[in-house]
Design an enzyme around this catalytic site. Structure first.
Site, PDB file in Angstrom:
ATOM      1  N   SER A  98     -10.416  13.013  87.891  1.00  0.00           N
ATOM      2  CA  SER A  98     -11.269  13.625  87.998  1.00  0.00           C
ATOM      3  C   SER A  98     -12.569  13.950  89.208  1.00  0.00           C
ATOM      4  CB  SER A  98     -12.104  14.049  86.973  1.00  0.00           C
ATOM      5  OG  SER A  98     -12.944  12.837  86.651  1.00  0.00           O
ATOM      6  N   THR A 120     -28.293  59.282  81.286  1.00  0.00           N
ATOM      7  CA  THR A 120     -27.028  58.940  79.489  1.00  0.00           C
ATOM      8  C   THR A 120     -25.882  58.903  80.234  1.00  0.00           C
ATOM      9  OG1 THR A 120     -28.019  59.844  78.782  1.00  0.00           O
ATOM     10  CG2 THR A 120     -29.042  58.015  78.535  1.00  0.00           C
ATOM     11  N   HIS A 121     -24.799  58.898  80.286  1.00  0.00           N
ATOM     12  CA  HIS A 121     -23.788  58.720  79.936  1.00  0.00           C
ATOM     13  C   HIS A 121     -23.391  59.733  81.543  1.00  0.00           C
ATOM     14  CE1 HIS A 121     -23.641  59.393  75.880  1.00  0.00           C
ATOM     15  NE2 HIS A 121     -24.498  60.021  75.771  1.00  0.00           N
ATOM     16  N   SER A 166     -15.456  49.791 108.508  1.00  0.00           N
ATOM     17  CA  SER A 166     -14.520  48.865 108.145  1.00  0.00           C
ATOM     18  C   SER A 166     -13.484  48.934 109.625  1.00  0.00           C
ATOM     19  CB  SER A 166     -14.334  50.696 107.631  1.00  0.00           C
ATOM     20  OG  SER A 166     -12.655  50.997 108.334  1.00  0.00           O
ATOM     21  N   LYS A 169     -17.538  54.538 108.870  1.00  0.00           N
ATOM     22  CA  LYS A 169     -18.446  53.281 107.091  1.00  0.00           C
ATOM     23  C   LYS A 169     -19.480  52.656 107.248  1.00  0.00           C
ATOM     24  CE  LYS A 169     -16.179  53.847 103.570  1.00  0.00           C
ATOM     25  NZ  LYS A 169     -15.182  53.493 102.879  1.00  0.00           N
ATOM     26  N   GLU A 224     -20.995  45.190  95.619  1.00  0.00           N
ATOM     27  CA  GLU A 224     -19.599  45.161  94.755  1.00  0.00           C
ATOM     28  C   GLU A 224     -19.295  43.344  94.323  1.00  0.00           C
ATOM     29  OE1 GLU A 224     -16.912  47.384  97.508  1.00  0.00           O
ATOM     30  OE2 GLU A 224     -18.428  48.236  98.220  1.00  0.00           O
ATOM     31  N   TYR A 241     -13.980  12.262  70.880  1.00  0.00           N
ATOM     32  CA  TYR A 241     -14.002  12.609  72.626  1.00  0.00           C
ATOM     33  C   TYR A 241     -12.184  12.798  72.841  1.00  0.00           C
ATOM     34  CZ  TYR A 241     -13.347  12.354  77.351  1.00  0.00           C
ATOM     35  OH  TYR A 241     -12.549  12.758  78.794  1.00  0.00           O
ATOM     36  N   LYS A 253     -16.163  20.468  83.571  1.00  0.00           N
ATOM     37  CA  LYS A 253     -17.477  20.400  83.948  1.00  0.00           C
ATOM     38  C   LYS A 253     -17.122  21.202  85.454  1.00  0.00           C
ATOM     39  CE  LYS A 253     -17.290  16.245  84.199  1.00  0.00           C
ATOM     40  NZ  LYS A 253     -16.916  16.176  82.440  1.00  0.00           N
TER      41      LYS A 253
END
Ligand code: ARG
Length: 486
Positions: A48, A181-182, A303, A309, A316, A343, A351
């Site tokens: 590891s 809302t919505h 783009s 663009k 995002e 253990y 980790k």
């Protein structure tokens, strides 16, 4: 903290430099029991070090505290303890300056790597470091020490984001925009109010980090493999030297439990989900359809084919990366679910994904702060989006309630006025004459028109938690105090 979140492949840069690779014996710590050398592929599979080398300085600090205590307790000669502590300091310097690089292939993990080096350099004294210790309590202490360092860094990054947002919020306590809302226009609010809502969530994440920190503040050293030790270890002294509040209460719990890691993984996932939701707002606001926000050019992309663009890629990507942290949390929960006490080697898998969550959150916080600093808001567009959707209808209903009408009846009256407006092609309720309004309810008076502008809708909501400028200023003050006082 590492700033790259491609962290699965190249983590813990502490020692990438090719110079003076430690000469490793490649003899596992457990070679006394198993005569046969492990098969190379199998050894590599269970190693590891590529992940836990990130803990190198925590391992060195843990060993120093342990060995100093061993000397003080007379468990090993004082001069051996001194030599080991000095050599550990030297190793730390060599790694920091790049003189020594951590060899990924010859050692199983960072604990074996450092012990092998001590033995190689100090002979008999080096062999004394592991008295009264197991890698099980060693890895548990390293992991906790690392998180104790990293959580305050995450909190500082989080505080930066909140301060950036609060600054912007403060500038815009009177900048009217629709609240949704919505994803349908609902009631007028302000940009300052909307941003303060984000800050309230992030401030709680900050508290969650403090909570996680509190619960991992117990020192596992002295727990040994699972049951403690027959040697007269001074656990309190080691705990104190390492900055913990106390030694762990139960040795088996100290080596077997990982809820401290789960808790932090969960905070990372929750905070990332918050950032992801804010980014979704930003992606929508940056669209031509909304056109509320203009992100800085250096915080946008173009783009390869469409010359016109300007894309909100950063928002995002932060939204996308929240998937990793959710996945990491689920992976850790799943890892722990079926593990018998104490253990098990499975725990070695704890980790990598937590480190990834930490790196991801850290990177995204920094990106989010930069992106938001660059943002320009199209205030005209936001304000005009409050016209035409009858966002003032609730205010009209509440006007009637103030005049004594039961709310349900007031709701129906306002709804029928909205229906008429749509039929008549009116853009807002103010376009309806008082004579017409009175046909719906005698309670309407001239003063109704004062209640129907977006600004008055906002201003009237001045109760605690509301979107009135005065109230949002109060909210900002409280949030700022909270985020900067920890
Ligand atoms: N590399 C191991 C881990 O991260 C260290 C502990 C190993 N202990 C053991 N008994 N094999 O969990």
């Amino acid at each position: 903290m590492k700033k790259s979140s491609g962290a699965k492949t190249k983590r813990a840069s502490a020692s990438r430099k090719p110079r003076a690779v430690a000469k490793q014996t490649a003899k596992p710590l457990w070679s006394g029991r198993l005569a046969e050398k492990p098969e190379a592929q199998a050894f590599a599979f269970q190693a590891s070090i590529d992940v836990d080398k990130r803990l190198v300085f925590d391992d060195i600090n843990g060993s120093k505290a342990h060995v100093t205590m061993l000397g003080r307790q007379g468990i090993i000669p004082k001069d051996s303890a001194g030599k080991i502590a000095k050599e550990l300091d030297k190793l730390s310097d060599e790694i920091k300056t790049g003189k020594l690089s951590i060899d990924d292939t010859s050692s199983e993990d960072i604990h074996s790597f450092l012990e092998a080096l001590l033995t190689e350099r100090l002979g008999e004294s080096g062999k004394m470091v592991h008295a009264g210790r197991s890698r099980n309590d060693q890895v548990a202490v390293d992991f906790r020490l690392y998180l104790k360092r990293v959580i305050p860094q995450l909190q500082a990054e989080l505080a930066t984001v909140v301060n950036v947002l609060l600054d912007t919020s403060q500038l815009h306590v009177t900048s009217i925009m629709p609240g949704y809302t919505h994803l349908q226009r609902a009631q007028p609010v302000t940009l300052g109010f909307h941003l303060a809502a984000w800050c309230a969530a992030l401030e709680r994440d900050h508290c969650r980090l403090s909570d996680a920190l509190k619960r991992l503040d117990e020192c596992p050293l002295g727990s040994g493999a699972l049951a403690g030790s027959t040697l007269p270890l001074d656990r309190k002294a080691v705990s104190l030297a390492l900055g913990f509040s106390r030694p762990g209460l139960n040795a088996m719990d100290s080596v077997a439990s990982r809820d401290f890691a789960l808790e932090l993984s969960s905070v990372c996932a929750i905070t990332m989900v918050h950032l992801s939701r804010f980014c979704e707002d930003i992606v929508l606001w940056a669209s031509e359809e909304f056109k509320f926000i203009d992100l800085g050019e250096s915080w946008s992309t173009g783009s390869s084919i469409m010359p016109q663009k300007k894309n909100p890629d950063f928002a995002e990507l932060i939204r996308g990366k929240s998937g990793r942290t959710t996945g990491n949390l689920v992976a850790l929960l799943t890892l722990l679910k079926g593990l018998p006490y104490a253990y098990n080697k499975d725990l070695q898998e704890d980790k990598e994904n937590l480190f990834d969550s930490i790196d991801t959150l850290s990177n995204c916080l920094r990106m989010f702060a930069g992106m938001m600093k660059s943002a320009q808001f199209n205030l005209k567009r936001m304000k005009s989006a409050c016209i035409g959707g009858f966002l003032e209808a609730t205010d009209m209903a509440e006007y009637l309630v103030r005049k004594g009408l039961p709310f349900r009846a007031a709701h129906e009256t306002a709804a029928s006025i909205v229906r008429d407006c749509i039929k008549e092609g009116h853009k807002n309720i103010s376009a309806v004459s008082l004579v017409e309004l009175k046909k719906h309810s005698k309670l309407f008076e001239e003063d109704i028109y004062k209640s129907l502008t977006p600004a008055s809708c906002v201003k009237a909501r001045d109760l605690p938690g509301g979107c009135a400028p005065k109230e949002v200023r109060r909210q900002i003050k409280i949030l700022r105090k909270k985020i900067n006082s920890r």
